[in-house]
Design an enzyme around this catalytic site. Sequence first.
Site, PDB file in Angstrom:
ATOM      1  N   ASP A  15      70.754  39.882  49.002  1.00 29.96           N
ATOM      2  CA  ASP A  15      70.876  39.129  47.746  1.00 29.96           C
ATOM      3  C   ASP A  15      71.581  37.789  47.962  1.00 29.96           C
ATOM      4  O   ASP A  15      72.418  37.660  48.851  1.00 29.96           O
ATOM      5  CB  ASP A  15      71.653  39.992  46.730  1.00 29.96           C
ATOM      6  CG  ASP A  15      71.464  39.497  45.311  1.00 29.96           C
ATOM      7  OD1 ASP A  15      70.509  38.741  45.059  1.00 29.96           O
ATOM      8  OD2 ASP A  15      72.283  39.867  44.450  1.00 29.96           O
ATOM      9  N   ASN A  63      61.645  42.099  40.057  1.00 25.84           N
ATOM     10  CA  ASN A  63      61.453  40.720  40.524  1.00 25.84           C
ATOM     11  C   ASN A  63      60.097  40.141  40.087  1.00 25.84           C
ATOM     12  O   ASN A  63      59.905  38.924  40.096  1.00 25.84           O
ATOM     13  CB  ASN A  63      61.589  40.617  42.054  1.00 25.84           C
ATOM     14  CG  ASN A  63      63.005  40.780  42.561  1.00 25.84           C
ATOM     15  OD1 ASN A  63      63.240  41.231  43.678  1.00 25.84           O
ATOM     16  ND2 ASN A  63      63.987  40.407  41.753  1.00 25.84           N
TER      17      ASN A  63
END
Length: 247
Positions: A15, A63
């Site tokens: 991330d 996502n």
Amino acid sequence: MTDEKMPRHVAIIMDGNGRWAKERGLERVYGHQKGVETVRRIVEAAGEIGLEYLTLYTFSIENWNRPKAEVDALMGLMVDAIIRETPDLMEKHVKVLVIGNVADLPETVRQKLGELEAKTAANDGVKLVLALSYGARWEITEAARRIAEACRSGKIGDVDEITESLFATYLTTAGIPDPDLLIRTSGECRLSNFLLWQCAYTEFYFIDKFWPDFEKDDLYLAIRNFQLRERRFGMTGEQLKAGNAGK
Ligand code: IPE
Ligand code: IPE
Ligand code: MG
């Protein structure tokens, strides 16, 4: 690195690519490009220390809700990376496995991933598990649906056959041991729908660095930290020391 308490399986939530780029006044996609370099570095590190499984959370089901331009850029990057990295993965004997709702990926990505899995299938090095279009709730729901179907068709004759170990064989991670250590970069301390079933007893390690800045040494430090922990699996520390679990 010592063999003592070496994790078999390390999973990473990669991330912070977007914030890494923004901090430099760049578009988010540059962060993703830089992130691919970190993937290469960490896969290499995993091979060097003899890790058995490395799972990388590459793209979540959620996502898909990002702006189309970013999703398209990520899919393009994936295809480019596969083409570019295949020779290196072969040289390092890496075996690639894909988990997730692969059917939702664009045809080109699916095709390249299929080729990569087939080409590396006989490799005996690190098993690199790419979680793509992956979501744990999707995976668990899908398993429940398939188990229900198996009951209806008679493949599962009695509901008493549905045990934890049978359930696990219906997950996309069937045959893969649960992660021993889960690392998340970027300072966020959450799972974001990653491996909810499999992380029941996983050790978590959160590091305040964006994925593009994550170095081999950061992986080694995380593993050292893991090695200092006592995993009790519900037992007492005394039981573990005495080696008499269940007594
Ligand atoms: C991780 O970085 C890569 C993917 C989720 C695909 P992010 O893109 O989430 O970067 P941040 O968290 O917004 O900085
Ligand atoms: C998790 O990161 C997914 C991947 C790293 C592929 P996100 O950036 O999507 O997670 P949230 O939205 O911050 O929880
Ligand atoms: Mg993020």
